[in-house]
Structure formats: C-alpha cells, structure tokens
Design a protein around this motif. Structure first.
Motif, PDB file in Angstrom:
ATOM      1  N   THR A 133       0.937  -1.310  -0.166  1.00  0.00           N
ATOM      2  CA  THR A 133       0.034  -0.097   0.097  1.00  0.00           C
ATOM      3  C   THR A 133       0.873   1.134   0.010  1.00  0.00           C
ATOM      4  OG1 THR A 133      -1.731   1.210   1.262  1.00  0.00           O
ATOM      5  CG2 THR A 133      -0.299  -0.104   2.532  1.00  0.00           C
ATOM      6  N   SER A 135      -0.889   4.304  -0.110  1.00  0.00           N
ATOM      7  CA  SER A 135      -1.844   5.324   0.256  1.00  0.00           C
ATOM      8  C   SER A 135      -1.989   4.839   2.037  1.00  0.00           C
ATOM      9  CB  SER A 135      -3.296   5.500   0.019  1.00  0.00           C
ATOM     10  OG  SER A 135      -3.866   4.086  -0.046  1.00  0.00           O
ATOM     11  N   ILE A 191     -12.576   2.526  -2.483  1.00  0.00           N
ATOM     12  CA  ILE A 191     -11.205   2.845  -3.302  1.00  0.00           C
ATOM     13  C   ILE A 191     -11.514   4.332  -3.745  1.00  0.00           C
ATOM     14  CG2 ILE A 191     -10.263   2.864  -5.517  1.00  0.00           C
ATOM     15  CD1 ILE A 191     -11.354  -0.241  -5.493  1.00  0.00           C
ATOM     16  N   ASP A 196      -5.933   1.781  -1.710  1.00  0.00           N
ATOM     17  CA  ASP A 196      -5.392   1.232  -2.964  1.00  0.00           C
ATOM     18  C   ASP A 196      -4.841  -0.193  -2.716  1.00  0.00           C
ATOM     19  OD1 ASP A 196      -3.044   1.285  -0.947  1.00  0.00           O
ATOM     20  OD2 ASP A 196      -1.762   2.427  -2.178  1.00  0.00           O
ATOM     21  N   ARG A 212     -10.421  -0.264 -11.163  1.00  0.00           N
ATOM     22  CA  ARG A 212      -9.718   1.256 -10.552  1.00  0.00           C
ATOM     23  C   ARG A 212      -8.297   0.963 -10.465  1.00  0.00           C
ATOM     24  NH1 ARG A 212     -13.947   4.113  -7.875  1.00  0.00           N
ATOM     25  NH2 ARG A 212     -15.603   3.871  -9.521  1.00  0.00           N
ATOM     26  N   VAL A 214      -6.192  -0.840  -8.860  1.00  0.00           N
ATOM     27  CA  VAL A 214      -5.657  -0.783  -7.342  1.00  0.00           C
ATOM     28  C   VAL A 214      -5.292  -2.694  -7.378  1.00  0.00           C
ATOM     29  CG1 VAL A 214      -6.688   1.069  -6.433  1.00  0.00           C
ATOM     30  CG2 VAL A 214      -7.725  -1.054  -6.184  1.00  0.00           C
TER      31      VAL A 214
END
Length: 314
Positions: A133, A135, A191, A196, A212, A214
């Motif tokens: 990750t 974020s 999301i 993410d 998306r 991720v």
C-alpha cells in the motif's frame, strides 16, 4: 481432536455414496473447496458424488433428507444458516456419516464439524498488503461478521500492521455469501476514499480493484490468473485433508463424530499461501513473508485466532 463414540455399522466398499447440499453456486469460494475435493475423490473411484446447489435455506432439510433416504453413506452439509436443519437430519439418520461446516461442536454419534482455519496464510497476505500500500489505506469487504470471516480479517489486519504500523482499514459486510455486484459497489466506495489495496473476502471485490487499477488480496481460492497484476496474494483453503479423512474413516468402519477443523491448518495441508508473483511482489517483500511462513510452520510464530468482529480504523 475430540473423539466420540461411533454408531455400529459394517465396513463399506468403494465407491461410497456421497452427497452434498449447498445454498450457493459451487463456484462460490467456500463450497467450491468442498466440491473440488469431492470431485477428486470421485475421479479416484473412492466415491460416487451427487450434489445440489442454490438450495434455499427453507428447503435445505428436505433436500438433505432426500439424499439420506437414497442411501448415502456420507453427506456433507454447508454451514451456519442451515445448521439447525442439518443437525436435525443427522440425528434422524444415525447410521449415515455427516460432516458440517460449523462454529459449534460435533454431535455424537455421527456428526463431525469442520471450519476454515486459514488465519495463518491470511496473516501472510496481510504482510504483503501492508508493504504494497502507498496510501496506507486498505479496504476490506466481507460477507457476514461471523467467526469464520472475522478470524481471517483479524489475522490479515495483524499481518499488515506488523510490517506497516501506519496502515488504516475500511471494513464493510454486504450481508450475503454471494452477491458480486454488491461487493463490487462496496469496494468502489472504499477505493474512492483512498484505499489502494482491497481484501477480497467476497467475489466482486477483485473486479472493482481491476477496474480502478488498485491491488487485491484473494481469499480461499487463487484468482491471480483471472486478475493478473491485480490479485497479488491469496490465502488458500484446501478441503482435501478433511474430505479424504472422512471417506477413509467411513470405508474403514471407524467413522466417529469429531472436530476436524484442525485439518484446515497449514500443518495439516489444509491451508497455504498462493505463490507470490515476482512481477508484482518485490523480492524483499517476498523474502520477508517467506521467513514468517517458515516461522509459522516450525512453530516459532503463532497466528492468533481472533473471532471478534473487526473494527474499521478509518
């Protein structure tokens, strides 16, 4: 494992007559594990296998009772919402072996219980998520907050927190075992709030992650080939040890009501971590995870079994 007295019976010859009753399609994660293991036993010639899928909860007892009346030697029940019905049928047919997914105990003389104790590989997938990750926000979508789901989510969260103390979690339960569109919408919402990496306890989540751009973590089955570059790690459940043990016991006239849940642990071959793709999981992360897997297998590290409902932290 706790053993109880077995009903009197004569030893069986191959193939055993085996049946299973499912409330969802056999493609669904949980029941697909039972179905695949039983199909393998059928291919070996150990059993003949009949099953019913998409059976309504209100119709479950009738369908299971029909299989019992047809002379089944061994019947696999699903879990949870149909537990009362399955236990009632098992009590009425004490000479038939029953195996039921359950959070509760076995019931002598003929009802054994299993569970998906795959918290160990779930912890390892959490480590992957915590490292990947950017974020520090991870989304988690589950079916229902029951022990069998909670323990996997909690283990995943603990693994992520070990390698990344700053990670935060969004958590949602969709109130269904099989509603991919609803799971997908729940994932989209997370999301949109910055997650993410998505924990895909239900089908539909990985689709949202793919759309998306991720990452996703799989659960129970390995879907990385269906979502290349999206599903980066999966905790796998293998029902073969449980299914094969039950068949062997019936054939040998040694079937007893017992808790066969421990057969779903890594040490019994009932759980594993799917191979990590070096194209999406950096070597230093994979090395870290493999070291922890070794510690789990040699007993120097224990993954806690935490059945409490997990709480969001964002």
């Amino acid at each position: 494992m706790a053993l109880f007295s077995a009903p009197p019976a004569s030893a069986k010859d191959k193939p055993l007559k085996v049946a299973a009753v499912y409330t969802v399609p056999v493609e669904q994660q949980w029941v697909s594990r039972i179905h695949i293991a039983l199909k393998a036993a059928e291919a070996r010639g150990d059993i003949t296998y009949k099953f019913s899928e998409n059976v309504a909860n209100t119709d479950y007892e009738r369908v299971m009772r029909e299989y019992a009346e047809q002379g089944s030697d061994l019947i696999f029940g699903e879990a949870f919402a149909v537990e009362k019905a399955a236990r009632k049928v098992a009590a009425d047919y004490p000479k038939i072996a029953f195996v039921l997914g359950s959070s509760f105990g076995p019931e002598k003389p003929n009802l054994s219980v299993f569970d998906n104790y795959i918290q160990e590989p779930a912890y390892l997938t959490g480590m992957v998520a915590g490292k990947l990750t950017k974020s520090n926000k991870i989304g988690m979508v589950g079916g229902y907050p029951i022990p069998e789901v909670n323990r996997l989510m909690n283990a995943f969260m603990a693994g992520a927190k070990e390698v990344n103390p700053d990670v935060k979690f969004s958590i949602s339960f969709i109130g269904s075992w099989y509603d991919p569109p609803k799971a997908k919408e729940a994932a989209f919402a997370m999301i949109d709030r910055g997650a993410d990496v998505m924990y895909a306890e239900r089908f539909g989540v990985s689709d949202a992650a793919k759309e998306r751009g991720v990452k996703a973590i799989g659960n129970v089955i390995d879907t990385s080939k269906d979502y290349p570059g999206t599903v980066v790690a999966s905790a796998l459940w293998h029902m073969e040890p449980t299914v094969d043990y039950a068949i062997k016991q019936v054939l040998a006239d040694k079937y007893q009501a017992e808790n066969v849940g421990p057969m779903s642990e890594m040490k019994s071959g009932g759980a594993s971590l799917a191979p990590l793709d070096p194209a999406v999981v950096p070597k230093d992360v994979a090395d870290l995870v493999m070291a922890k897997e070794k510690a789990i297998k040699d007993g120097s590290f224990k993954v806690a079994v935490d059945d409490k409902e997990p709480k969001p932290t964002m």
